[in-house]
Each structure stands twice: as structure tokens, then as C-alpha cells.
Write a protein that holds these residues in place. Structure first.
Motif, PDB file in Angstrom:
ATOM      1  N   ALA A 185     -28.067  27.247  23.739  1.00  0.00           N
ATOM      2  CA  ALA A 185     -27.341  27.668  24.936  1.00  0.00           C
ATOM      3  C   ALA A 185     -25.780  27.508  24.689  1.00  0.00           C
ATOM      4  O   ALA A 185     -25.088  27.891  25.455  1.00  0.00           O
ATOM      5  CB  ALA A 185     -27.742  27.116  26.086  1.00  0.00           C
ATOM      6  N   LEU A 186     -25.572  26.636  23.702  1.00  0.00           N
ATOM      7  CA  LEU A 186     -24.283  26.161  23.541  1.00  0.00           C
ATOM      8  C   LEU A 186     -23.263  27.277  22.882  1.00  0.00           C
ATOM      9  O   LEU A 186     -23.672  27.832  21.933  1.00  0.00           O
ATOM     10  CB  LEU A 186     -23.936  24.697  22.727  1.00  0.00           C
ATOM     11  CG  LEU A 186     -22.553  24.495  22.420  1.00  0.00           C
ATOM     12  CD1 LEU A 186     -21.988  24.018  23.787  1.00  0.00           C
ATOM     13  CD2 LEU A 186     -22.602  23.386  21.370  1.00  0.00           C
ATOM     14  N   GLU A 187     -22.253  27.732  23.760  1.00  0.00           N
ATOM     15  CA  GLU A 187     -21.234  28.769  23.103  1.00  0.00           C
ATOM     16  C   GLU A 187     -20.189  28.415  22.559  1.00  0.00           C
ATOM     17  O   GLU A 187     -19.708  28.690  21.545  1.00  0.00           O
ATOM     18  CB  GLU A 187     -20.805  29.705  24.266  1.00  0.00           C
ATOM     19  CG  GLU A 187     -22.200  30.589  24.766  1.00  0.00           C
ATOM     20  CD  GLU A 187     -21.679  31.581  25.799  1.00  0.00           C
ATOM     21  OE1 GLU A 187     -20.665  31.641  26.297  1.00  0.00           O
ATOM     22  OE2 GLU A 187     -22.530  32.477  26.314  1.00  0.00           O
ATOM     23  N   GLU A 188     -19.316  27.378  23.251  1.00  0.00           N
ATOM     24  CA  GLU A 188     -18.053  26.957  22.724  1.00  0.00           C
ATOM     25  C   GLU A 188     -17.853  25.601  23.068  1.00  0.00           C
ATOM     26  O   GLU A 188     -18.424  24.892  24.147  1.00  0.00           O
ATOM     27  CB  GLU A 188     -17.040  27.718  22.953  1.00  0.00           C
ATOM     28  CG  GLU A 188     -17.066  29.095  22.508  1.00  0.00           C
ATOM     29  CD  GLU A 188     -15.626  30.167  22.772  1.00  0.00           C
ATOM     30  OE1 GLU A 188     -14.654  29.627  22.300  1.00  0.00           O
ATOM     31  OE2 GLU A 188     -15.754  30.927  24.149  1.00  0.00           O
ATOM     32  N   LEU A 189     -17.070  24.672  22.427  1.00  0.00           N
ATOM     33  CA  LEU A 189     -16.691  23.564  22.779  1.00  0.00           C
ATOM     34  C   LEU A 189     -15.031  23.422  22.924  1.00  0.00           C
ATOM     35  O   LEU A 189     -14.444  24.323  22.041  1.00  0.00           O
ATOM     36  CB  LEU A 189     -16.763  22.295  21.877  1.00  0.00           C
ATOM     37  CG  LEU A 189     -18.451  22.078  21.638  1.00  0.00           C
ATOM     38  CD1 LEU A 189     -18.662  21.178  20.316  1.00  0.00           C
ATOM     39  CD2 LEU A 189     -19.097  21.388  22.899  1.00  0.00           C
ATOM     40  N   THR A 190     -14.335  22.767  23.844  1.00  0.00           N
ATOM     41  CA  THR A 190     -13.055  23.024  23.645  1.00  0.00           C
ATOM     42  C   THR A 190     -12.430  22.266  22.840  1.00  0.00           C
ATOM     43  O   THR A 190     -12.829  21.407  22.077  1.00  0.00           O
ATOM     44  CB  THR A 190     -12.579  21.954  25.243  1.00  0.00           C
ATOM     45  OG1 THR A 190     -12.929  20.752  25.110  1.00  0.00           O
ATOM     46  CG2 THR A 190     -13.041  23.058  26.561  1.00  0.00           C
ATOM     47  N   ALA A 191     -11.069  22.782  22.484  1.00  0.00           N
ATOM     48  CA  ALA A 191     -10.359  22.013  21.246  1.00  0.00           C
ATOM     49  C   ALA A 191      -9.665  20.774  21.722  1.00  0.00           C
ATOM     50  O   ALA A 191      -9.320  20.151  20.941  1.00  0.00           O
ATOM     51  CB  ALA A 191      -9.127  23.238  21.016  1.00  0.00           C
ATOM     52  N   GLU A 192      -9.505  20.754  23.227  1.00  0.00           N
ATOM     53  CA  GLU A 192      -8.914  19.337  23.422  1.00  0.00           C
ATOM     54  C   GLU A 192      -9.922  18.533  24.153  1.00  0.00           C
ATOM     55  O   GLU A 192     -10.905  18.899  24.559  1.00  0.00           O
ATOM     56  CB  GLU A 192      -7.946  19.700  24.618  1.00  0.00           C
ATOM     57  CG  GLU A 192      -7.343  18.296  25.060  1.00  0.00           C
ATOM     58  CD  GLU A 192      -6.248  18.701  26.172  1.00  0.00           C
ATOM     59  OE1 GLU A 192      -6.222  17.839  27.154  1.00  0.00           O
ATOM     60  OE2 GLU A 192      -5.392  19.534  25.947  1.00  0.00           O
ATOM     61  N   ARG A 193     -10.019  17.027  23.614  1.00  0.00           N
ATOM     62  CA  ARG A 193     -11.050  16.208  23.891  1.00  0.00           C
ATOM     63  C   ARG A 193     -10.390  15.253  24.830  1.00  0.00           C
ATOM     64  O   ARG A 193      -9.208  15.213  24.841  1.00  0.00           O
ATOM     65  CB  ARG A 193     -11.574  15.723  22.635  1.00  0.00           C
ATOM     66  CG  ARG A 193     -12.263  16.674  21.761  1.00  0.00           C
ATOM     67  CD  ARG A 193     -12.829  15.795  20.669  1.00  0.00           C
ATOM     68  NE  ARG A 193     -11.903  15.479  19.398  1.00  0.00           N
ATOM     69  CZ  ARG A 193     -12.091  14.629  18.625  1.00  0.00           C
ATOM     70  NH1 ARG A 193     -13.298  14.074  18.425  1.00  0.00           N
ATOM     71  NH2 ARG A 193     -11.088  14.070  17.774  1.00  0.00           N
ATOM     72  N   GLU A 194     -11.242  14.442  25.419  1.00  0.00           N
ATOM     73  CA  GLU A 194     -10.745  13.532  26.458  1.00  0.00           C
ATOM     74  C   GLU A 194     -11.469  12.137  26.005  1.00  0.00           C
ATOM     75  O   GLU A 194     -12.582  12.017  25.640  1.00  0.00           O
ATOM     76  CB  GLU A 194     -11.378  13.718  27.737  1.00  0.00           C
ATOM     77  CG  GLU A 194     -10.664  12.894  29.071  1.00  0.00           C
ATOM     78  CD  GLU A 194     -11.257  13.345  30.123  1.00  0.00           C
ATOM     79  OE1 GLU A 194     -11.159  12.343  31.367  1.00  0.00           O
ATOM     80  OE2 GLU A 194     -11.525  14.475  30.561  1.00  0.00           O
ATOM     81  N   LEU A 195     -10.622  11.088  26.090  1.00  0.00           N
ATOM     82  CA  LEU A 195     -10.982   9.719  25.738  1.00  0.00           C
ATOM     83  C   LEU A 195     -11.474   9.329  27.040  1.00  0.00           C
ATOM     84  O   LEU A 195     -10.760   8.845  27.925  1.00  0.00           O
ATOM     85  CB  LEU A 195      -9.973   8.963  25.177  1.00  0.00           C
ATOM     86  CG  LEU A 195     -10.355   7.342  24.782  1.00  0.00           C
ATOM     87  CD1 LEU A 195     -11.325   7.542  23.666  1.00  0.00           C
ATOM     88  CD2 LEU A 195      -9.018   6.910  24.217  1.00  0.00           C
ATOM     89  N   LEU A 196     -12.989   8.736  26.666  1.00  0.00           N
ATOM     90  CA  LEU A 196     -13.418   8.152  28.216  1.00  0.00           C
ATOM     91  C   LEU A 196     -13.706   6.713  27.934  1.00  0.00           C
ATOM     92  O   LEU A 196     -14.670   6.385  26.802  1.00  0.00           O
ATOM     93  CB  LEU A 196     -14.402   8.980  28.384  1.00  0.00           C
ATOM     94  CG  LEU A 196     -14.300  10.472  28.877  1.00  0.00           C
ATOM     95  CD1 LEU A 196     -15.577  11.272  28.819  1.00  0.00           C
ATOM     96  CD2 LEU A 196     -13.634  10.478  30.505  1.00  0.00           C
ATOM     97  N   LEU A 197     -13.175   5.740  28.395  1.00  0.00           N
ATOM     98  CA  LEU A 197     -13.349   4.385  27.900  1.00  0.00           C
ATOM     99  C   LEU A 197     -14.491   3.635  28.886  1.00  0.00           C
ATOM    100  O   LEU A 197     -14.511   4.269  30.100  1.00  0.00           O
ATOM    101  CB  LEU A 197     -12.376   3.347  27.979  1.00  0.00           C
ATOM    102  CG  LEU A 197     -11.015   3.965  27.136  1.00  0.00           C
ATOM    103  CD1 LEU A 197      -9.909   3.024  27.360  1.00  0.00           C
ATOM    104  CD2 LEU A 197     -11.472   3.973  25.816  1.00  0.00           C
TER     105      LEU A 197
END
Length: 441
Positions: free
Chosen positions: A402-414
Motif C-alpha cells: 500500500a505504500l505509494e511514496e515517501l517524502t523527500a524531507e525527513r524529520e529528526l525525532l529525538l
């Protein structure tokens, strides 16, 4: 005396006190942290914590015992505490049987990593929050400062790690009790980046004033923001990549590692030690390196601690207790942030998930609740907030078919955990556009 000098002094003290066939490992942990609590966008509590501790293991003739020590910061006092601990462990060892799975690293190695990027002044952070959150009911927690980790053994290993970081975790509350949860974290504070993050939360808050939309159970297109995807990944990290769980056939990713199924070719997941907050060595004394856990949807390496290595004849690669990733990084995709709503079309925009658990662990099937700002989107435009719903779906669908796309920008979650001490764990994640997410009630 610096933290590193304090640690090395205690290592030298301990080496000089050993007798006969005694060996040791010594893990050091310290922090200097500013903590600030906010309510109604105002500072309600502020303070600083300075602390240091040791995890001391004494080994002799296949036997071992451990002791945790809190350090005082006074050289003579700490040396005496270490001597007292050594005597206590000696008295304990004679009462213990040999451990067949004890596998200390007897190699000598050296590692030094110091990330000393300057952190923002706490006064500046408070001023920015006060200015940008004016008129908002903001509740949040800010933690910042250097974290120190060290390791040494009687076999000559010596590692040192320092990482500076900040983490601001907050929620914006609407007068109707609904809330938007957000986070800004990293190594280097950027006023513009923080302003954009707060502005997005402010815009989402405005939609929470509209009547809630209740959806019927069924399958819906959905976008999982990085914070929502983190909840999914956190569940997978409970044994998903663990050598112990994989060997005992209890891993939720057993079928993936057996080669029976694959995830989407878009999914590549690493344990990205280099450049992370996490030290390049484990508390057991094994050097750590970057690991490719999943590449192009196919299972690759696993996390191996020393006990798993001894029991299953594997090569230890520095995994810590629980053999869970501590610096997980998912490769980005190509979906631009400004195109998310357009590509979603009609469906759910999910900012957060919570209360996740396995409904069918061997099938990597998860259940949980939507949380905070979840919106119904039609024709690429947010229409209304959605009532809390339960989902039940498999990772092999969410990150597979079901995965179509992932974003180009990522978030750093500490990690926002401050239990006992601030943690060095992190997740670097994109958002995920999914063609179908199953809501059950």
C-alpha cells in the motif's frame, strides 16, 4: 576537571586496584541539561541538571556482577566509591555461577567522537517561543545540553562520545479541548525552521475548531506524518531487528527475514550510527558501525548483542540491551511537502498515532488509535478534523503493497524520555503516503 578527565581518572584508578585474574568493563554516562516547562506559552518551571554515573562490571573466571554508581564530581569521593564498589562486587562474585553466555570484547580499541555544535542560549529560545506563540495555549517541554558517554575495559578498550542536542516537544490546545502535537529537535537551532514548524501547527490548530467528522469503518487513503510513522517504527523495533528474537522465531519481522515476504522497494532502513547522537560503541564494549537493516524492501543485517552472539554463534555488532535500533534512519523518497495534500487527494492526514500494539505479531499486524490532529481531506484540501478512530493493519501493507511514496524531507525525532537521564536514541524519518489504511471502529 572535564567529564572525560574524570572518567579516565577513574579508569586508571580501577586498573591499579585489580588483582589476580580480575577484569572489568566501565561505562560512563553524564549530562548537563537545561529543562524548561511551558504552559499557556509561558515559562512555568526552569532548571539545570548536572549528573554523572558509572555502570561497573567485574569479571573473574566466567563469573560477573554489575553495580551502578552515582558520581559526586569530587575526585577523592568518587575514587573511594569505586573502591567500595569493587569490594562489594568481589564479595558477590564468589556466590555466583559461571555464565555460559558471557562474551566480553577482549579486543583493545579506541574511539573518540565529539559533536560540539554550539547550542542556543536558553534565553533566546524562550524569547522565540514567547514571540511566535503569542496568544496560543502552548504546553511544552524543552530539554537541551551536552550528553557524555564513555567506555573502558581492562583489555585496553577506550571510547568517548559527546553530543550536543536540543528537543522541544509541545502541543497547541484549542478552546474545545482538541490539540495539535509538534516537535522540533536537532543539533543546531534554526530560528526560521522553528518558525515554520510552529506556523504549521498553528494552521492545523485553526481546523480543529470545525465540527468533527466521523468516518465509517473501512479502508482509506492516508498520509502518515513522520511522528505517526515513528509510532509504527517503534513497534517494529521491539524485537523486529533483534538477533535473539529472530533466532527464537518471535520477531514481528520473522517472515521478512526468512525471505517469505518483502516490503516496498521504497523502504530502506539503516542503523545510522555515524553522525547520530548515539555513541559508536555499546555499553558492553563493542564498537558499533552503520548497519543496513532493510534495503529496497529486503531484510539485510540484524542487531546482535554479545549474549546472542555467544548463544547462536553470531558476530556481535554492538547492539545494546533489547537489540533495538538507537539511531534508526529511513531513506527519503521524492514527495515534496507542498504536494502532500494534492497527492493524497481524498483521505486522511494523520499527524500522530498512539496506544499501538500487535493484533497479530507474526503477521506484523498493528492496531492503535489516531491522535491529535487527524484531518479529513477532499480534493487536496483539509475539510475537517476526524473523530478518534482505531486502525488495524499490517506493516507488510503499510510499508509494502500500500505504500505509494515517501517524502523527500525527513524529520529528526529525538527521544523525549528523561527517565533517569536524557537519552541518545533518535529516528530520522520521512512521511508516508499510503493507498489504504484499514479503520475498524
Amino acid at each position: 576537571m572535564s567529564h572525560q578527565q574524570q572518567f579516565e581518572d577513574l579508569v586508571a584508578t580501577l586498573k591499579g586496584a585489580l588483582t589476580g585474574t580480575e577484569q572489568f568493563t566501565l561505562a560512563y554516562s553524564a549530562e548537563v541539561s537545561d529543562f524548561i516547562r511551558f504552559n499557556h506559552a509561558k515559562v512555568r518551571q526552569a532548571g539545570r541538571v548536572q549528573q554523572a554515573s558509572l555502570s561497573f562490571k567485574l569479571i573473574d573466571d566466567g563469573r560477573h556482577a554489575d553495580l551502578q554508581l552515582t558520581l559526586a564530581g569530587d575526585t577523592e569521593v568518587d575514587r573511594q566509591r569505586l573502591h567500595d564498589a569493587l569490594q562489594q562486587l568481589r564479595e558477590t562474585l564468589i556466590l555466583l555461577p559461571r555464565d555460559p553466555y558471557l562474551l566480553p570484547n577482549t579486543q583493545d580499541w579506541f574511539s573518540s567522537q565529539v559533536q560540539s555544535q554550539p547550542l542556543p542560549d536558553a534565553t533566546h529560545v524562550v524569547e522565540r517561543i514567547d514571540s511566535l506563540a503569542a496568544g496560543l495555549d502552548l504546553v511544552g517541554f524543552y530539554a537541551a545540553g551536552p550528553l557524555y558517554r564513555g567506555f573502558a575495559s581492562s583489555w585496553g578498550a577506550l571510547g568517548w562520545h559527546q553530543a550536543n542536542s536540543f528537543n522541544f516537544d509541545w502541543s497547541l490546545f484549542h478552546t474545545n479541548g482538541q490539540a495539535v502535537k509538534a516537535n522540533y529537535a536537532g543539533h543546531t537551532w534554526d530560528d526560521d525552521a522553528f518558525a515554520r514548524r510552529l506556523q504549521l501547527a498553528r494552521e492545523q490548530l485553526e481546523f480543529l475548531g470545525q465540527p468533527l467528522r466521523t468516518l465509517a469503518p473501512g479502508q482509506y487513503r492516508a498520509y502518515l506524518a513522520p511522528a505517526a510513522l515513528e509510532e509504527v517504527m517503534s513497534m517494529l523495533c521491539w524485537g523486529g531487528f533483534s538477533a535473539q528474537d529472530l533466532a527464537s522465531k518471535s520477531s514481528p519481522l520473522q517472515r521478512l527475514y526468512n525471505g517469505d515476504v518483502q516490503l516496498s522497494p521504497l523502504v530502506s532502513i539503516d542503523e545510522q550510527v555515524i553522525g547520530s547522537l548515539s555513541p559508536a560503541f555499546s555499553g558492553e564494549g563493542y564498537p558499533r558501525r552503520d548497519l543496513s537493516l532493510i534495503a529496497g524492501g529486503v531484510a539485510r543485517e540484524q542487531l546482535v548483542g554479545s549474549r546472542s552472539a555467544a548463544e547462536y554463534n553470531l558476530q556481535a555488532n554492538g547492539a545494546g540491551w533489547g537489540e533495538s535500533p538507537s539511531a534508526l534512519s529511513m531513506a527519503p523518497g521524492t514527495l515534496a511537502l507542498e504536494d502532500i495534500l494534492h497527492k493524497l487527494g481524498t483521505g486522511l492526514y494523520i499527524s500522530n498515532l498512539w496506544y499501538l500494539n500487535y493484533s497479530d505479531q507474526p503477521a506484523a499486524r498493528l492496531t492503535g488509535m489516531t491522535r491529535f490532529a487527524t484531518f479529513w481531506v477532499e480534493d487536496g484540501k483539509i475539510q475537517a478534523p476526524v473523530s478518534t478512530m482505531r486502525f488495524d493493519d499490517s506493516v507488510y501493507s503499510l510499508l509494502g503493497s500500500a505504500l505509494e511514496e515517501l517524502t523527500a524531507e525527513r524529520e529528526l525525532l529525538l527521544s523525549a524520555s528523561t527517565y533517569s537521564q536524557r537519552q541518545t536514541d533518535s529516528n530520522h524519518l520521512p512521511g508516508a503516503l499510503i493507498s489504504r489504511l484499514t479503520l475498524t471502529l
